[in-house]
Design a protein around this motif. Structure first.
Motif, PDB file in Angstrom:
ATOM      1  N   GLN A 193     -15.032   2.698  -6.190  1.00 16.32           N
ATOM      2  CA  GLN A 193     -16.028   2.607  -5.130  1.00 16.32           C
ATOM      3  C   GLN A 193     -16.011   1.231  -4.461  1.00 16.32           C
ATOM      4  O   GLN A 193     -16.027   1.111  -3.237  1.00 16.32           O
ATOM      5  N   LEU A 194     -15.956   0.183  -5.262  1.00 14.45           N
ATOM      6  CA  LEU A 194     -15.876  -1.157  -4.686  1.00 14.45           C
ATOM      7  C   LEU A 194     -14.516  -1.378  -4.019  1.00 14.45           C
ATOM      8  O   LEU A 194     -14.410  -2.130  -3.044  1.00 14.45           O
ATOM      9  N   ALA A 195     -13.477  -0.709  -4.525  1.00 13.61           N
ATOM     10  CA  ALA A 195     -12.149  -0.817  -3.915  1.00 13.61           C
ATOM     11  C   ALA A 195     -12.166  -0.303  -2.480  1.00 13.61           C
ATOM     12  O   ALA A 195     -11.505  -0.856  -1.589  1.00 13.61           O
ATOM     13  N   LEU A 196     -12.912   0.772  -2.214  1.00  8.91           N
ATOM     14  CA  LEU A 196     -13.009   1.299  -0.854  1.00  8.91           C
ATOM     15  C   LEU A 196     -13.629   0.277   0.093  1.00  8.91           C
ATOM     16  O   LEU A 196     -13.218   0.150   1.254  1.00  8.91           O
ATOM     17  N   ILE A 197     -14.638  -0.460  -0.413  1.00 11.04           N
ATOM     18  CA  ILE A 197     -15.247  -1.508   0.420  1.00 11.04           C
ATOM     19  C   ILE A 197     -14.229  -2.617   0.705  1.00 11.04           C
ATOM     20  O   ILE A 197     -14.122  -3.114   1.835  1.00 11.04           O
ATOM     21  N   ALA A 198     -13.459  -2.978  -0.286  1.00  8.99           N
ATOM     22  CA  ALA A 198     -12.461  -4.040  -0.114  1.00  8.99           C
ATOM     23  C   ALA A 198     -11.380  -3.646   0.898  1.00  8.99           C
ATOM     24  O   ALA A 198     -10.788  -4.507   1.552  1.00  8.99           O
ATOM     25  N   LEU A 199     -11.143  -2.342   1.042  1.00 13.68           N
ATOM     26  CA  LEU A 199     -10.081  -1.869   1.938  1.00 13.68           C
ATOM     27  C   LEU A 199     -10.568  -1.568   3.351  1.00 13.68           C
ATOM     28  O   LEU A 199      -9.796  -1.089   4.172  1.00 13.68           O
ATOM     29  N   VAL A 200     -11.846  -1.843   3.634  1.00 13.41           N
ATOM     30  CA  VAL A 200     -12.383  -1.578   4.981  1.00 13.41           C
ATOM     31  C   VAL A 200     -11.565  -2.259   6.088  1.00 13.41           C
ATOM     32  O   VAL A 200     -11.333  -1.674   7.152  1.00 13.41           O
ATOM     33  N   PRO A 201     -11.068  -3.518   5.920  1.00 18.80           N
ATOM     34  CA  PRO A 201     -10.331  -4.182   7.021  1.00 18.80           C
ATOM     35  C   PRO A 201      -8.974  -3.567   7.336  1.00 18.80           C
ATOM     36  O   PRO A 201      -8.428  -3.830   8.404  1.00 18.80           O
ATOM     37  N   VAL A 202      -8.411  -2.778   6.428  1.00 20.31           N
ATOM     38  CA  VAL A 202      -7.028  -2.322   6.601  1.00 20.31           C
ATOM     39  C   VAL A 202      -6.820  -1.540   7.889  1.00 20.31           C
ATOM     40  O   VAL A 202      -5.876  -1.822   8.658  1.00 20.31           O
ATOM     41  N   PRO A 203      -7.631  -0.527   8.228  1.00 22.21           N
ATOM     42  CA  PRO A 203      -7.411   0.194   9.494  1.00 22.21           C
ATOM     43  C   PRO A 203      -7.512  -0.718  10.717  1.00 22.21           C
ATOM     44  O   PRO A 203      -6.733  -0.569  11.672  1.00 22.21           O
ATOM     45  N   LEU A 204      -8.453  -1.657  10.705  1.00 21.46           N
ATOM     46  CA  LEU A 204      -8.584  -2.570  11.836  1.00 21.46           C
ATOM     47  C   LEU A 204      -7.358  -3.475  11.973  1.00 21.46           C
ATOM     48  O   LEU A 204      -6.870  -3.726  13.078  1.00 21.46           O
ATOM     49  N   ILE A 205      -6.867  -3.957  10.824  1.00 26.06           N
ATOM     50  CA  ILE A 205      -5.661  -4.793  10.863  1.00 26.06           C
ATOM     51  C   ILE A 205      -4.483  -4.003  11.416  1.00 26.06           C
ATOM     52  O   ILE A 205      -3.703  -4.509  12.228  1.00 26.06           O
ATOM     53  N   ALA A 206      -4.351  -2.747  11.009  1.00 27.85           N
ATOM     54  CA  ALA A 206      -3.253  -1.909  11.498  1.00 27.85           C
ATOM     55  C   ALA A 206      -3.361  -1.699  13.006  1.00 27.85           C
ATOM     56  O   ALA A 206      -2.358  -1.754  13.732  1.00 27.85           O
ATOM     57  N   PHE A 207      -4.577  -1.471  13.516  1.00 27.46           N
ATOM     58  CA  PHE A 207      -4.774  -1.247  14.948  1.00 27.46           C
ATOM     59  C   PHE A 207      -4.406  -2.489  15.752  1.00 27.46           C
ATOM     60  O   PHE A 207      -3.658  -2.418  16.743  1.00 27.46           O
ATOM     61  N   PHE A 208      -4.907  -3.653  15.344  1.00 28.23           N
ATOM     62  CA  PHE A 208      -4.627  -4.877  16.080  1.00 28.23           C
ATOM     63  C   PHE A 208      -3.152  -5.265  15.982  1.00 28.23           C
ATOM     64  O   PHE A 208      -2.584  -5.823  16.926  1.00 28.23           O
ATOM     65  N   THR A 209      -2.530  -4.962  14.859  1.00 29.10           N
ATOM     66  CA  THR A 209      -1.099  -5.246  14.730  1.00 29.10           C
ATOM     67  C   THR A 209      -0.282  -4.401  15.696  1.00 29.10           C
ATOM     68  O   THR A 209       0.674  -4.884  16.317  1.00 29.10           O
ATOM     69  N   LYS A 210      -0.638  -3.140  15.845  1.00 30.11           N
ATOM     70  CA  LYS A 210       0.057  -2.261  16.796  1.00 30.11           C
ATOM     71  C   LYS A 210      -0.060  -2.804  18.223  1.00 30.11           C
ATOM     72  O   LYS A 210       0.924  -2.837  18.976  1.00 30.11           O
ATOM     73  N   LYS A 211      -1.245  -3.244  18.607  1.00 29.72           N
ATOM     74  CA  LYS A 211      -1.446  -3.814  19.940  1.00 29.72           C
ATOM     75  C   LYS A 211      -0.630  -5.100  20.114  1.00 29.72           C
ATOM     76  O   LYS A 211      -0.055  -5.357  21.176  1.00 29.72           O
ATOM     77  N   PHE A 212      -0.565  -5.879  19.056  1.00 29.98           N
ATOM     78  CA  PHE A 212       0.198  -7.124  19.108  1.00 29.98           C
ATOM     79  C   PHE A 212       1.679  -6.848  19.352  1.00 29.98           C
ATOM     80  O   PHE A 212       2.330  -7.515  20.166  1.00 29.98           O
ATOM     81  N   VAL A 291     -16.111 -10.982   2.616  1.00 31.82           N
ATOM     82  CA  VAL A 291     -17.566 -11.156   2.539  1.00 31.82           C
ATOM     83  C   VAL A 291     -18.240  -9.867   2.092  1.00 31.82           C
ATOM     84  O   VAL A 291     -19.172  -9.875   1.256  1.00 31.82           O
ATOM     85  N   LEU A 292     -17.777  -8.730   2.637  1.00 31.52           N
ATOM     86  CA  LEU A 292     -18.350  -7.443   2.217  1.00 31.52           C
ATOM     87  C   LEU A 292     -18.146  -7.213   0.719  1.00 31.52           C
ATOM     88  O   LEU A 292     -19.051  -6.787   0.008  1.00 31.52           O
ATOM     89  N   THR A 293     -16.938  -7.504   0.245  1.00 32.83           N
ATOM     90  CA  THR A 293     -16.639  -7.302  -1.175  1.00 32.83           C
ATOM     91  C   THR A 293     -17.478  -8.247  -2.043  1.00 32.83           C
ATOM     92  O   THR A 293     -18.021  -7.843  -3.080  1.00 32.83           O
ATOM     93  N   PHE A 294     -17.568  -9.495  -1.618  1.00 34.88           N
ATOM     94  CA  PHE A 294     -18.331 -10.476  -2.392  1.00 34.88           C
ATOM     95  C   PHE A 294     -19.815 -10.111  -2.432  1.00 34.88           C
ATOM     96  O   PHE A 294     -20.457 -10.154  -3.496  1.00 34.88           O
ATOM     97  N   THR A 295     -20.368  -9.713  -1.284  1.00 40.95           N
ATOM     98  CA  THR A 295     -21.798  -9.403  -1.224  1.00 40.95           C
ATOM     99  C   THR A 295     -22.129  -8.140  -2.012  1.00 40.95           C
ATOM    100  O   THR A 295     -23.032  -8.132  -2.878  1.00 40.95           O
ATOM    101  N   ALA A 296     -21.370  -7.057  -1.735  1.00 41.85           N
ATOM    102  CA  ALA A 296     -21.644  -5.795  -2.419  1.00 41.85           C
ATOM    103  C   ALA A 296     -21.352  -5.909  -3.910  1.00 41.85           C
ATOM    104  O   ALA A 296     -22.136  -5.460  -4.763  1.00 41.85           O
ATOM    105  N   GLY A 297     -20.218  -6.524  -4.253  1.00 43.66           N
ATOM    106  CA  GLY A 297     -19.859  -6.660  -5.659  1.00 43.66           C
ATOM    107  C   GLY A 297     -20.803  -7.569  -6.407  1.00 43.66           C
ATOM    108  O   GLY A 297     -21.160  -7.301  -7.574  1.00 43.66           O
TER     109      GLY A 297
END
Length: 658
Positions: A193-212, A291-297
């Motif tokens: 469950q906490l792993a899912l929170i830690a992986l929240v940035p991955v889709p955004l990173i993939a999107f911005f990388t494609k645009k780059f 920050v999300l991982t640190f706060t939630a965890g």
């Protein structure tokens, strides 16, 4: 003069557009031979990164099982009965495993670097040598359209960019993959469950990388083009530094360098602006995930510590040790994701360079050697031009309309040179004399007609065997950086010193060579700048004598030397041409008046032929040219003077266009 615009003057643009999937081709054509190094690098990368993950994992185990004693000390795949129960002994085991992980990780990191560096360096070497080999085998019209700096940019800068990606980029890419997969696996194993929170940035990173990628790719292509233009200008100016100084044009040339440097600056800064916006953006996204991982965890671990239950909608327990592992690994997980942009950046640079490299490699050669061609064997040395027509953009009549396209440079050239005879080609500047002899050397192939040696069409023999039989001495003598002897033996590398001295004596060069500081071991400097024009010319003649060719081509071999030097060189040439089939181009008609046949060329056609006396009696173009050199200008026909003025203006216009 305005500096060339890279957007409008990318000399490799047409070649680049024909290249498909250059990086895949790079691995297909060059990666297979170096697969062993790739395998070592990949294998070591995986194990080095897996071992790097053990210390933080055991940190969490030590906190929960050894220090706080909230959980049971256990190791994966190790029976519980084998493990000690005392905390101190458990600590020693954990410390030993962590220490061993660091030791073996260091070994695997060394193997990783060894593998990737070997892989990159071998491919860099192979690509550079193959590109150079392909380049030097291209036709002369290719080099007429390109500047040295542009080609040096491909051989140096572009090949080096490939090496950097194959070493640093590939290394980082597999490190990222292993780290992301390994860390994600550990995080999901500890608390999905906490792993899912830690992986929240991955889709955004993939999107911005494609645009780059979509934005930066054309920008890097412009950067590579502007680098070639800058290198060409610098190489051009450094090569002509004497002209710049004598013409007092330093400010003008500085401004021209400033212009092309500004073009490079603008193109590079455009790419940099895109890049410096992208990477901080990735770090911000990554930081939000941390920050999300640190706060939630942290809230989760604190609640579980005080109440023994998970907060909110969470259902899994989260111990202090697990939280520490999450924070440690999440930071290791997020930063590799942010570095993915750097890898994409390196990839795009390498992609643009690979396009230029393979674009050059794929440049078609106008001269194609017949697969069934046989080596040329010269017996008599009889050379015949049979209705030869040639033009750089000329295409012979074909199809139902039977029309040709383009303009021929030389047309309907027909003459025969018997073995051992000397034929001289004379005529106004731009008449096509040099082109006729370049066709004999197969620098270009005829468009119509044929050239034969002892009855064999040149297109039916191998090009190396043809050029081995021909010695060439040009007006613009080129000497390589090295010693006098190395330049004389160039092309005849196995010759001994006695043969070199004999050739130099025949070329009237031995005496001045002996007076040089180190004799035959004297360094001649870049392009032979330490020698005079006459000395360079006699070394070139010695080179031709040492080669002992069956056919000799002299292209204005004495036009740029003083009268005394010309006398010495002419004496050398008399010995060299004896009993050889010889072609000579000369503007100084006194040097060829004893030729067996003189062929007069005008506007790409033969207008006269005969001996010196016969042509003077004919009172045609040759007689007028002879009168010019004899100083009888006032007696020249008005028509000849007008035609000379018209030809001169046409040559000047062509030079301006070039």
């Amino acid at each position: 003069m305005d500096a060339p615009n890279p957007d409008d003057d990318d000399v490799f643009e047409a070649q680049r557009e024909r290249v498909e999937r250059p990086m895949a081709r790079l691995f297909r054509e060059y990666g297979r031979d170096n697969a062993g190094y790739f395998g070592v690098g990949l294998f070591a990368s995986v194990f080095a990164r897996v071992l790097d993950l053990l210390p933080p994992l055991f940190l969490g185990i030590a906190i929960d099982a050894i220090i706080r004693q909230e959980t049971t000390f256990s190791l994966l795949f190790v029976p519980q009965s084998w493990l000690p129960t005392a905390p101190r002994e458990q600590l020693w085991i954990a410390s030993g495993i962590v220490g061993g992980a660091f030791l073996f990780a260091a070994i695997f990191h060394w193997a990783r670097n060894w593998g990737w560096n070997n892989f990159a360096q071998h491919i860099q070497h192979d690509v550079r040598t193959d590109t150079y080999d392909k380049m030097q085998r291209l036709n002369m019209d290719f080099f007429a359209d390109k500047q040295t700096g542009e080609m040096m940019s491909v051989l140096s800068n572009d090949v080096n960019r490939l090496e950097r990606f194959l070493n640093d980029g590939m290394n980082s890419a597999f490190r990222l993959i292993v780290m992301v997969i390994g860390i994600a696996a550990i995080l999901f194993y500890l608390n999905w469950q906490l792993a899912l929170i830690a992986l929240v940035p991955v889709p955004l990173i993939a999107f911005f990388t494609k645009k780059f990628i979509e934005t930066i790719q054309p920008k890097y292509a412009e950067v590579r083009s502007s680098v070639g233009q800058l290198n060409s200008r610098l190489e051009n100016n450094l090569g002509g530094i004497q002209v710049i100084k004598t013409a007092n044009t330093e400010p003008y040339e500085s401004e021209r360098v400033d212009d092309v440097s500004q073009d490079y600056f603008d193109a590079n800064w455009d790419a940099i602006r895109t890049r410096i916006k992208f990477f901080p953006g990735l770090r911000l996204i990554s930081g939000i995930g941390f920050v999300l991982t640190f706060t939630a965890g942290g809230y989760w671990a604190l609640t579980y510590e005080t109440t023994g239950t998970a907060p909110l909608m969470f259902t899994e327990p989260l111990t202090t040790g697990q939280f520490v592992v999450f924070i440690t690994l999440t930071q290791r997980f997020i930063w590799p994701m942010a570095q993915f942009g750097q890898i994409i950046n390196m990839y795009q640079r390498a992609y643009a360079s690979a396009e230029r490299i393979f674009g050059l490699m794929d440049t078609p050669a106008r001269i194609a050697e017949d697969p069934d061609a046989e080596p040329l064997e010269v017996t008599d040395g009889r050379v015949a031009y049979e209705d030869v027509t040639f033009g750089y953009d000329y295409e012979p009549p074909s199809g139902p309309d039977n029309e040709s396209s383009g303009e021929p440079i030389v047309e309907d050239i027909e003459f025969t040179v018997e073995g051992g005879d000397t034929v001289a080609l004379v005529g106004p500047t731009g008449a096509g004399k040099s082109t006729i002899l370049k066709l004999l050397l197969r620098m270009y192939d005829v468009d119509e007609g044929a050239i034969t040696v002892d009855g064999t069409d040149l297109r039916e023999v191998t090009i190396p065997s043809l050029r081995r039989q021909i010695g060439y001495v040009s007006q613009e003598t080129f000497l390589f950086y090295g010693t006098v002897e190395e330049n004389i033996t160039y092309g005849t590398f196995g010759a001994d010193h006695e043969a070199v001295v004999e050739a130099a004596e025949m070329a009237e060069a031995h005496q001045f060579i002996q007076n040089l500081p180190d004799g035959y071991d004297t360094k001649v400097g870049e392009r032979g700048v330490k020698l005079s024009g006459g000395q360079r010319q006699r070394i070139a003649i010695a080179r031709a004598i040492l080669k002992d060719p069956e056919i000799l081509v002299l292209d204005e071999a004495t036009s740029d030397v003083d009268t005394e030097t010309e006398m010495l060189i002419q004496k050398s040439l008399d010995a060299l041409t004896e009993d050889r089939t010889t072609f000579a181009i000369a503007h100084r008609l006194s040097t060829i008046k004893d030729a067996d046949t003189i062929v007069v060329v005008e506007d790409g056609r033969i207008v006269e032929r005969g001996t010196h006396e016969q042509l003077l009696d004919a009172d045609g173009l040759y007689a007028n040219l002879w009168a010019v050199q004899a100083g009888e200008i006032d007696e020249l026909p008005r028509e000849f003077v007008e035609r000379a003025a018209r030809r001169r203006s046409e040559v000047d216009v062509e030079a301006d266009d070039d």
